[in-house]
Design an enzyme around this catalytic site. Structure first.
Site, PDB file in Angstrom:
ATOM      1  N   ASN A   9       0.862  -1.185   0.000  1.00  0.00           N
ATOM      2  CA  ASN A   9       0.000   0.000   0.000  1.00  0.00           C
ATOM      3  C   ASN A   9       0.896   1.232   0.000  1.00  0.00           C
ATOM      4  O   ASN A   9       1.524   1.543   1.013  1.00  0.00           O
ATOM      5  CB  ASN A   9      -0.896  -0.033   1.255  1.00  0.00           C
ATOM      6  CG  ASN A   9      -1.713   1.236   1.410  1.00  0.00           C
ATOM      7  OD1 ASN A   9      -1.793   2.058   0.493  1.00  0.00           O
ATOM      8  ND2 ASN A   9      -2.324   1.401   2.578  1.00  0.00           N
ATOM      9  N   TRP A  10       0.953   1.887  -1.147  1.00  0.00           N
ATOM     10  CA  TRP A  10       1.878   3.022  -1.282  1.00  0.00           C
ATOM     11  C   TRP A  10       1.318   4.310  -0.682  1.00  0.00           C
ATOM     12  O   TRP A  10       2.010   5.320  -0.635  1.00  0.00           O
ATOM     13  CB  TRP A  10       2.237   3.231  -2.760  1.00  0.00           C
ATOM     14  CG  TRP A  10       3.045   2.115  -3.364  1.00  0.00           C
ATOM     15  CD1 TRP A  10       3.387   0.922  -2.760  1.00  0.00           C
ATOM     16  CD2 TRP A  10       3.625   2.080  -4.660  1.00  0.00           C
ATOM     17  NE1 TRP A  10       4.134   0.152  -3.612  1.00  0.00           N
ATOM     18  CE2 TRP A  10       4.298   0.838  -4.798  1.00  0.00           C
ATOM     19  CE3 TRP A  10       3.641   2.963  -5.746  1.00  0.00           C
ATOM     20  CZ2 TRP A  10       4.972   0.479  -5.972  1.00  0.00           C
ATOM     21  CZ3 TRP A  10       4.312   2.604  -6.920  1.00  0.00           C
ATOM     22  CH2 TRP A  10       4.972   1.368  -7.009  1.00  0.00           C
ATOM     23  N   LYS A  11       0.068   4.302  -0.295  1.00  0.00           N
ATOM     24  CA  LYS A  11      -0.568   5.469   0.334  1.00  0.00           C
ATOM     25  C   LYS A  11      -0.365   6.727  -0.537  1.00  0.00           C
ATOM     26  O   LYS A  11      -0.330   6.624  -1.756  1.00  0.00           O
ATOM     27  CB  LYS A  11      -0.035   5.657   1.753  1.00  0.00           C
ATOM     28  CG  LYS A  11      -0.092   4.366   2.559  1.00  0.00           C
ATOM     29  CD  LYS A  11       0.196   4.562   4.008  1.00  0.00           C
ATOM     30  CE  LYS A  11       0.181   3.213   4.708  1.00  0.00           C
ATOM     31  NZ  LYS A  11       0.328   3.294   6.144  1.00  0.00           N
ATOM     32  N   HIS A  94      -9.092   0.838   5.363  1.00  0.00           N
ATOM     33  CA  HIS A  94      -7.773   1.062   5.976  1.00  0.00           C
ATOM     34  C   HIS A  94      -7.928   1.982   7.193  1.00  0.00           C
ATOM     35  O   HIS A  94      -8.749   2.893   7.194  1.00  0.00           O
ATOM     36  CB  HIS A  94      -6.816   1.679   4.950  1.00  0.00           C
ATOM     37  CG  HIS A  94      -5.409   1.672   5.436  1.00  0.00           C
ATOM     38  ND1 HIS A  94      -4.925   2.640   6.287  1.00  0.00           N
ATOM     39  CD2 HIS A  94      -4.397   0.781   5.259  1.00  0.00           C
ATOM     40  CE1 HIS A  94      -3.662   2.358   6.586  1.00  0.00           C
ATOM     41  NE2 HIS A  94      -3.322   1.234   5.980  1.00  0.00           N
ATOM     42  N   GLU A  96      -6.317   4.410   8.181  1.00  0.00           N
ATOM     43  CA  GLU A  96      -6.179   5.846   7.917  1.00  0.00           C
ATOM     44  C   GLU A  96      -7.464   6.417   7.323  1.00  0.00           C
ATOM     45  O   GLU A  96      -7.825   7.559   7.588  1.00  0.00           O
ATOM     46  CB  GLU A  96      -4.974   6.080   6.987  1.00  0.00           C
ATOM     47  CG  GLU A  96      -3.666   5.881   7.737  1.00  0.00           C
ATOM     48  CD  GLU A  96      -2.530   5.315   6.918  1.00  0.00           C
ATOM     49  OE1 GLU A  96      -2.560   5.397   5.675  1.00  0.00           O
ATOM     50  OE2 GLU A  96      -1.592   4.762   7.535  1.00  0.00           O
ATOM     51  N   GLU A 166      -5.034  -5.479  10.748  1.00  0.00           N
ATOM     52  CA  GLU A 166      -3.985  -4.478  10.949  1.00  0.00           C
ATOM     53  C   GLU A 166      -4.189  -3.786  12.291  1.00  0.00           C
ATOM     54  O   GLU A 166      -4.962  -2.817  12.372  1.00  0.00           O
ATOM     55  CB  GLU A 166      -4.031  -3.440   9.824  1.00  0.00           C
ATOM     56  CG  GLU A 166      -3.845  -4.020   8.442  1.00  0.00           C
ATOM     57  CD  GLU A 166      -3.290  -2.991   7.478  1.00  0.00           C
ATOM     58  OE1 GLU A 166      -2.172  -3.200   7.008  1.00  0.00           O
ATOM     59  OE2 GLU A 166      -3.950  -1.973   7.237  1.00  0.00           O
ATOM     60  N   GLY A 172       2.828   1.716  10.782  1.00  0.00           N
ATOM     61  CA  GLY A 172       3.749   2.842  10.599  1.00  0.00           C
ATOM     62  C   GLY A 172       4.479   3.236  11.870  1.00  0.00           C
ATOM     63  O   GLY A 172       5.110   4.288  11.934  1.00  0.00           O
ATOM     64  N   SER A 212       3.899  -2.756  10.207  1.00  0.00           N
ATOM     65  CA  SER A 212       5.365  -2.736  10.333  1.00  0.00           C
ATOM     66  C   SER A 212       6.033  -4.052   9.949  1.00  0.00           C
ATOM     67  O   SER A 212       7.008  -4.467  10.576  1.00  0.00           O
ATOM     68  CB  SER A 212       5.778  -2.309  11.754  1.00  0.00           C
ATOM     69  OG  SER A 212       5.296  -1.008  12.025  1.00  0.00           O
TER      70      SER A 212
HETATM   71  C1  PEP Z   1      -0.515  -0.199   6.308  1.00  0.00           C
HETATM   72  O1  PEP Z   1      -0.621   1.019   6.263  1.00  0.00           O
HETATM   73  O2  PEP Z   1      -1.396  -0.932   5.841  1.00  0.00           O
HETATM   74  C2  PEP Z   1       0.676  -0.732   6.941  1.00  0.00           C
HETATM   75  C3  PEP Z   1       0.694  -1.994   7.282  1.00  0.00           C
HETATM   76  O3  PEP Z   1       1.701   0.150   7.128  1.00  0.00           O
HETATM   77  P1  PEP Z   1       3.164  -0.196   7.705  1.00  0.00           P
HETATM   78  O4  PEP Z   1       3.629  -1.453   7.029  1.00  0.00           O
HETATM   79  O5  PEP Z   1       3.996   0.988   7.364  1.00  0.00           O
HETATM   80  O6  PEP Z   1       3.003  -0.381   9.186  1.00  0.00           O
END
Ligand code: PEP
Length: 249
Positions: A9-11, A94, A96, A166, A172, A212
């Site tokens: 997921n490049w956001k 997600h 976010e 998640e 993050g 992460s």
């Molecule tokens: C995500 O945003 O879905 C995610 C898992 O981010 P990260 O790997 O940076 O924790």
């Protein structure tokens, strides 16, 4: 056998040139794998990414979509628009989107329905906040997210659903759920689906872990029996790291 999946997921990262450069690096270095590999660039780069990868095994997916087909929804993008450029999978829910854009389970249920109505696949994200876990409410919270957003679906619709657990406290932050914590929750999720539907359906649903994941911890997390891959944020932005994670599956 359920599918193994690694999705990046490049956001809101990477402009067009950066997107093209990362795709070019990935094409050179991704190993052959039995897992499905997906990347989710930002909306403006979806079509160039799709064009660059359409003859490869890497699927380009969207990070979000609107629940309506079309109309006066300034700034939004519908399922049929995504499909018109070749995109057939969307990430929904997600953390976010939930935290910064007020998306709740009721809205997400509508988005899931819109995706399925358009024959799209969904990577559905959910997970608890740190306070929920500290208060020992993480299982009930996850069960309610699944119930409210997905348990209205008929059995047949589940062929379109991939789950991404998640824990918000691990996204993050550099803090990862331990492989045991991930397995414990994934097993709970599968049991919850089996209770609502049946064991065969539950056994067929891929459940990804997100939070992460890095090359250094991916192998141990992916080794757990109910972890079917990962949704990767930060580490998907560097070819070397993403390739390292794909190699770990
Ligand atoms: C995500 O945003 O879905 C995610 C898992 O981010 P990260 O790997 O940076 O924790």
């Amino acid at each position: 056998m359920r599918k193994k999946i690694v999705a990046g997921n490049w956001k809101m990262n990477k402009d067009l040139a950066e997107t093209q450069a990362l795709i070019s690096d990935l094409k050179k270095s991704l190993p052959a794998t039995n897992a499905e590999v997906k990347i989710a660039p930002t909306f403006t780069n979806l079509y160039p990414a799709y064009e660059a990868l359409k003859d490869s095994d890497v699927e380009v997916v969207a990070q979000n979509m609107h629940q309506e087909e079309n109309g006066a929804f300034t700034g939004e993008i519908s399922a049929s628009m995504l499909k018109s450029i070749g995109i057939t999978t969307v990430i929904l829910g997600h953390s976010e989107r939930r935290a910064y854009f007020g998306e709740d389970d009721a809205l997400l249920a509508k988005k899931v329905d819109a995706a399925i109505k358009n024959d799209m696949d969904v990577i559905f994200c959910f997970g608890e906040e740190l306070d929920d876990r500290k208060a020992d409410k993480h299982f009930s919270l996850v069960e309610s997210q699944l119930t409210n957003a997905l348990f209205h679906l008929g059995e047949d619709a589940w062929k379109h659903i991939v789950l991404a657990y998640e824990p918000v406290w691990a996204i993050g932050t550099g803090e990862t759920a331990s492989p045991e914590q991930a397995q414990e929750m994934h097993e709970f999720i599968r049991k919850t689906i089996a209770k609502k539907y049946n064991q065969t359906l539950a056994d067929g649903v891929s459940i990804l872990y997100g939070g992460s994941v890095k090359p250094a911890n991916a192998e141990e997390i992916f080794s757990k029996p109910d972890v079917d891959g990962g949704l990767i944020g930060g580490a998907s932005l560097k070819a070397e790291d993403f390739v390292g994670i794909v190699k770990a599956i």
